[in-house]
Design a protein around this motif. Structure first.
Motif, PDB file in Angstrom:
ATOM      1  N   LEU A   1       0.849  -1.188   0.000  1.00 27.04           N
ATOM      2  CA  LEU A   1       0.000   0.000   0.000  1.00 27.04           C
ATOM      3  C   LEU A   1       0.884   1.239   0.000  1.00 27.04           C
ATOM      4  O   LEU A   1       1.767   1.380   0.849  1.00 27.04           O
ATOM      5  CB  LEU A   1      -0.897  -0.017   1.239  1.00 27.04           C
ATOM      6  CG  LEU A   1      -1.922   1.097   1.398  1.00 27.04           C
ATOM      7  CD1 LEU A   1      -2.946   1.067   0.277  1.00 27.04           C
ATOM      8  CD2 LEU A   1      -2.618   0.970   2.756  1.00 27.04           C
ATOM      9  N   ASP A   2       0.660   2.118  -0.979  1.00 27.65           N
ATOM     10  CA  ASP A   2       1.366   3.392  -1.032  1.00 27.65           C
ATOM     11  C   ASP A   2       0.431   4.497  -0.577  1.00 27.65           C
ATOM     12  O   ASP A   2      -0.761   4.498  -0.917  1.00 27.65           O
ATOM     13  CB  ASP A   2       1.850   3.695  -2.456  1.00 27.65           C
ATOM     14  CG  ASP A   2       3.015   2.819  -2.869  1.00 27.65           C
ATOM     15  OD1 ASP A   2       3.378   1.894  -2.104  1.00 27.65           O
ATOM     16  OD2 ASP A   2       3.561   3.025  -3.964  1.00 27.65           O
ATOM     17  N   MET A   3       0.970   5.442   0.170  1.00 30.53           N
ATOM     18  CA  MET A   3       0.145   6.557   0.634  1.00 30.53           C
ATOM     19  C   MET A   3       1.045   7.740   0.955  1.00 30.53           C
ATOM     20  O   MET A   3       2.269   7.597   1.086  1.00 30.53           O
ATOM     21  CB  MET A   3      -0.653   6.164   1.882  1.00 30.53           C
ATOM     22  CG  MET A   3       0.189   5.910   3.118  1.00 30.53           C
ATOM     23  SD  MET A   3      -0.802   5.510   4.577  1.00 30.53           S
ATOM     24  CE  MET A   3      -1.339   3.844   4.159  1.00 30.53           C
ATOM     25  N   ALA A   4       0.425   8.899   1.081  1.00 26.08           N
ATOM     26  CA  ALA A   4       1.162  10.069   1.546  1.00 26.08           C
ATOM     27  C   ALA A   4       1.602   9.839   2.986  1.00 26.08           C
ATOM     28  O   ALA A   4       0.848   9.284   3.791  1.00 26.08           O
ATOM     29  CB  ALA A   4       0.287  11.318   1.436  1.00 26.08           C
ATOM     30  N   ALA A   5       2.804  10.258   3.306  1.00 26.01           N
ATOM     31  CA  ALA A   5       3.327  10.049   4.659  1.00 26.01           C
ATOM     32  C   ALA A   5       2.413  10.680   5.704  1.00 26.01           C
ATOM     33  O   ALA A   5       2.225  10.122   6.796  1.00 26.01           O
ATOM     34  CB  ALA A   5       4.735  10.633   4.762  1.00 26.01           C
ATOM     35  N   ALA A   6       1.805  11.803   5.350  1.00 30.05           N
ATOM     36  CA  ALA A   6       0.924  12.485   6.304  1.00 30.05           C
ATOM     37  C   ALA A   6      -0.330  11.679   6.614  1.00 30.05           C
ATOM     38  O   ALA A   6      -0.980  11.894   7.642  1.00 30.05           O
ATOM     39  CB  ALA A   6       0.539  13.857   5.758  1.00 30.05           C
ATOM     40  N   GLU A   7      -0.687  10.729   5.728  1.00 30.62           N
ATOM     41  CA  GLU A   7      -1.897   9.928   5.932  1.00 30.62           C
ATOM     42  C   GLU A   7      -1.654   8.727   6.843  1.00 30.62           C
ATOM     43  O   GLU A   7      -2.605   8.129   7.349  1.00 30.62           O
ATOM     44  CB  GLU A   7      -2.431   9.424   4.589  1.00 30.62           C
ATOM     45  CG  GLU A   7      -2.876  10.529   3.633  1.00 30.62           C
ATOM     46  CD  GLU A   7      -3.265   9.964   2.280  1.00 30.62           C
ATOM     47  OE1 GLU A   7      -3.168   8.718   2.097  1.00 30.62           O
ATOM     48  OE2 GLU A   7      -3.644  10.748   1.399  1.00 30.62           O
TER      49      GLU A   7
ATOM     50  N   ASP B   1       9.245   8.428  -1.816  1.00 31.71           N
ATOM     51  CA  ASP B   1       9.921   9.702  -2.068  1.00 31.71           C
ATOM     52  C   ASP B   1       9.785  10.538  -0.801  1.00 31.71           C
ATOM     53  O   ASP B   1       9.442  10.008   0.269  1.00 31.71           O
ATOM     54  CB  ASP B   1       9.347  10.421  -3.302  1.00 31.71           C
ATOM     55  CG  ASP B   1       7.836  10.580  -3.242  1.00 31.71           C
ATOM     56  OD1 ASP B   1       7.312  10.875  -2.139  1.00 31.71           O
ATOM     57  OD2 ASP B   1       7.162  10.426  -4.277  1.00 31.71           O
ATOM     58  N   ASP B   2      10.032  11.821  -0.907  1.00 28.48           N
ATOM     59  CA  ASP B   2      10.017  12.668   0.292  1.00 28.48           C
ATOM     60  C   ASP B   2       8.651  12.732   0.958  1.00 28.48           C
ATOM     61  O   ASP B   2       8.555  12.950   2.172  1.00 28.48           O
ATOM     62  CB  ASP B   2      10.469  14.092  -0.057  1.00 28.48           C
ATOM     63  CG  ASP B   2      11.953  14.139  -0.406  1.00 28.48           C
ATOM     64  OD1 ASP B   2      12.672  13.196  -0.019  1.00 28.48           O
ATOM     65  OD2 ASP B   2      12.374  15.100  -1.079  1.00 28.48           O
ATOM     66  N   ASP B   3       7.591  12.554   0.177  1.00 37.02           N
ATOM     67  CA  ASP B   3       6.239  12.755   0.710  1.00 37.02           C
ATOM     68  C   ASP B   3       5.396  11.489   0.783  1.00 37.02           C
ATOM     69  O   ASP B   3       4.283  11.524   1.295  1.00 37.02           O
ATOM     70  CB  ASP B   3       5.483  13.793  -0.141  1.00 37.02           C
ATOM     71  CG  ASP B   3       6.188  15.138  -0.162  1.00 37.02           C
ATOM     72  OD1 ASP B   3       6.666  15.550   0.915  1.00 37.02           O
ATOM     73  OD2 ASP B   3       6.287  15.750  -1.240  1.00 37.02           O
ATOM     74  N   ARG B   4       5.905  10.386   0.251  1.00 37.70           N
ATOM     75  CA  ARG B   4       5.091   9.168   0.197  1.00 37.70           C
ATOM     76  C   ARG B   4       5.854   7.989   0.786  1.00 37.70           C
ATOM     77  O   ARG B   4       7.094   7.927   0.730  1.00 37.70           O
ATOM     78  CB  ARG B   4       4.669   8.840  -1.248  1.00 37.70           C
ATOM     79  CG  ARG B   4       3.772   9.906  -1.861  1.00 37.70           C
ATOM     80  CD  ARG B   4       3.226   9.464  -3.214  1.00 37.70           C
ATOM     81  NE  ARG B   4       2.318   8.331  -3.099  1.00 37.70           N
ATOM     82  CZ  ARG B   4       1.066   8.419  -2.699  1.00 37.70           C
ATOM     83  NH1 ARG B   4       0.551   9.583  -2.362  1.00 37.70           N
ATOM     84  NH2 ARG B   4       0.295   7.343  -2.639  1.00 37.70           N
ATOM     85  N   VAL B   5       5.093   7.050   1.362  1.00 46.06           N
ATOM     86  CA  VAL B   5       5.672   5.848   1.940  1.00 46.06           C
ATOM     87  C   VAL B   5       4.938   4.628   1.396  1.00 46.06           C
ATOM     88  O   VAL B   5       3.820   4.727   0.887  1.00 46.06           O
ATOM     89  CB  VAL B   5       5.581   5.846   3.483  1.00 46.06           C
ATOM     90  CG1 VAL B   5       6.420   6.963   4.067  1.00 46.06           C
ATOM     91  CG2 VAL B   5       4.135   5.953   3.947  1.00 46.06           C
ATOM     92  N   ARG B   6       5.597   3.482   1.500  1.00 45.24           N
ATOM     93  CA  ARG B   6       4.995   2.205   1.086  1.00 45.24           C
ATOM     94  C   ARG B   6       4.928   1.288   2.301  1.00 45.24           C
ATOM     95  O   ARG B   6       5.888   1.173   3.061  1.00 45.24           O
ATOM     96  CB  ARG B   6       5.814   1.562  -0.025  1.00 45.24           C
ATOM     97  CG  ARG B   6       5.346   0.150  -0.413  1.00 45.24           C
ATOM     98  CD  ARG B   6       6.024  -0.310  -1.683  1.00 45.24           C
ATOM     99  NE  ARG B   6       5.677   0.560  -2.795  1.00 45.24           N
ATOM    100  CZ  ARG B   6       6.560   1.079  -3.649  1.00 45.24           C
ATOM    101  NH1 ARG B   6       7.857   0.820  -3.497  1.00 45.24           N
ATOM    102  NH2 ARG B   6       6.162   1.865  -4.629  1.00 45.24           N
ATOM    103  N   VAL B   7       3.777   0.623   2.446  1.00 48.56           N
ATOM    104  CA  VAL B   7       3.588  -0.377   3.485  1.00 48.56           C
ATOM    105  C   VAL B   7       3.639  -1.740   2.789  1.00 48.56           C
ATOM    106  O   VAL B   7       2.669  -2.154   2.167  1.00 48.56           O
ATOM    107  CB  VAL B   7       2.242  -0.191   4.213  1.00 48.56           C
ATOM    108  CG1 VAL B   7       2.129  -1.163   5.387  1.00 48.56           C
ATOM    109  CG2 VAL B   7       2.079   1.248   4.695  1.00 48.56           C
ATOM    110  N   PRO B   8       4.778  -2.465   2.849  1.00 47.27           N
ATOM    111  CA  PRO B   8       4.898  -3.732   2.107  1.00 47.27           C
ATOM    112  C   PRO B   8       3.903  -4.797   2.554  1.00 47.27           C
ATOM    113  O   PRO B   8       3.441  -5.587   1.740  1.00 47.27           O
ATOM    114  CB  PRO B   8       6.342  -4.168   2.378  1.00 47.27           C
ATOM    115  CG  PRO B   8       7.053  -2.941   2.830  1.00 47.27           C
ATOM    116  CD  PRO B   8       6.028  -2.114   3.532  1.00 47.27           C
TER     117      PRO B   8
END
Length: 258
Positions: free
Chosen positions: A100-106, A133-140
């Motif tokens: 799941l990819d999402m904005a880090a702020a979410e 990237d700087d603003d997004r993270v992935r939850v493997p």
């Protein structure tokens, strides 16, 4: 090959979503059938694109290139696609929940727990979160992270949960290897000894698909059997501590002098 549908290596790589360098590397490992040569140019057809797609899917499921290479080398060229597809179908029931990819702020809202700087670093170091990237993270593994968030809400510190996850992973790898070894020595061995008959393919796939709930049920039943013993031991410790009462010095340590 129908030259009207033939592709140069550049076109093949683009359609496969790879670099030309990757395609050449696969060809060098013997993972691709040789192209049709016309002069000094090699032309590739739909069968090459299918092979690359199967290789990509197997890699996404955790197959190493070396394992795919051994499988292709041990299989007649005309049935390599069939064998690769067979393995892919076998892996399908065991595929984890998609990343799941999402904005880090979410992320804190999705988890339902606050995430301070220390927790961010803990999650990244453990690999349960990845930076896109700087603003997004992935939850493997979203299911794993959701379970961890629930444990945090119960009052358990993230650092301790990460250490527990690493310990559990070691045990689970050993358990899954045992189940796979059982399958390899029984159903799969019989299938190979019979010459990989086409009429048994679906049966083998069905066994692999049914093995997942069987393994999960066995793990859960064993866990439920062992947990009362562990809880009983914990309660014995608690009872002993309560019987001794709080220490006179108020430090929380029992008086060993008795």
């Amino acid at each position: 090959m129908d030259t009207g549908r033939a592709m140069t290596i550049d076109v093949l790589a683009r359609r496969a979503g790879m670099t030309v360098r990757n395609v050449r590397a696969h060809a060098a490992r013997g993972l691709l059938p040789p192209p049709l040569l016309q002069g000094r140019t090699g032309y590739y057809g739909p069968e090459h694109l299918t092979r690359l797609d199967l290789i990509t899917q197997l890699q996404e499921q955790g197959f190493a290139l070396a394992a795919i290479e051994r499988l292709v080398a041990a299989t007649p060229h005309q049935s390599a696609e069939e064998a690769l597809a067979q393995y892919l179908h076998m892996l399908a029931p065991w595929a984890p929940e998609p990343a799941l990819d999402m904005a880090a702020a979410e992320l804190p809202g999705w988890l339902g727990v606050p995430v301070d700087d220390d927790r961010w670093e803990t999650l990244f170091r453990a690999g349960v979160l990845q930076r896109v990237d700087d603003d997004r993270v992935r939850v493997p593994n979203p299911g794993l992270v959701r379970a961890g968030a629930e444990a945090v809400r119960l009052g358990m510190p993230p650092e301790t949960l990460v250490a527990l996850y690493e310990e559990l992973s070691t045990h689970v790898v050993a358990v899954t290897a045992s189940f796979v070894d059982l399958f390899r020595k029984t159903v799969w061995s019989d299938y190979v000894n019979e010459g990989l008959p086409h009429e048994r393919q679906q049966q083998v796939r069905d066994v692999v698909g049914a093995l997942q709930p069987v393994a999960a049920q066995a793990l859960l039943a064993t866990f439920r059997q062992a947990m009362p013993t562990a809880i009983s031991g914990f309660l014995d410790e608690v009872s002993d501590a309560l019987e001794q009462g709080p220490p006179a010095d108020g430090t929380g340590r029992a008086d060993s002098a008795g």
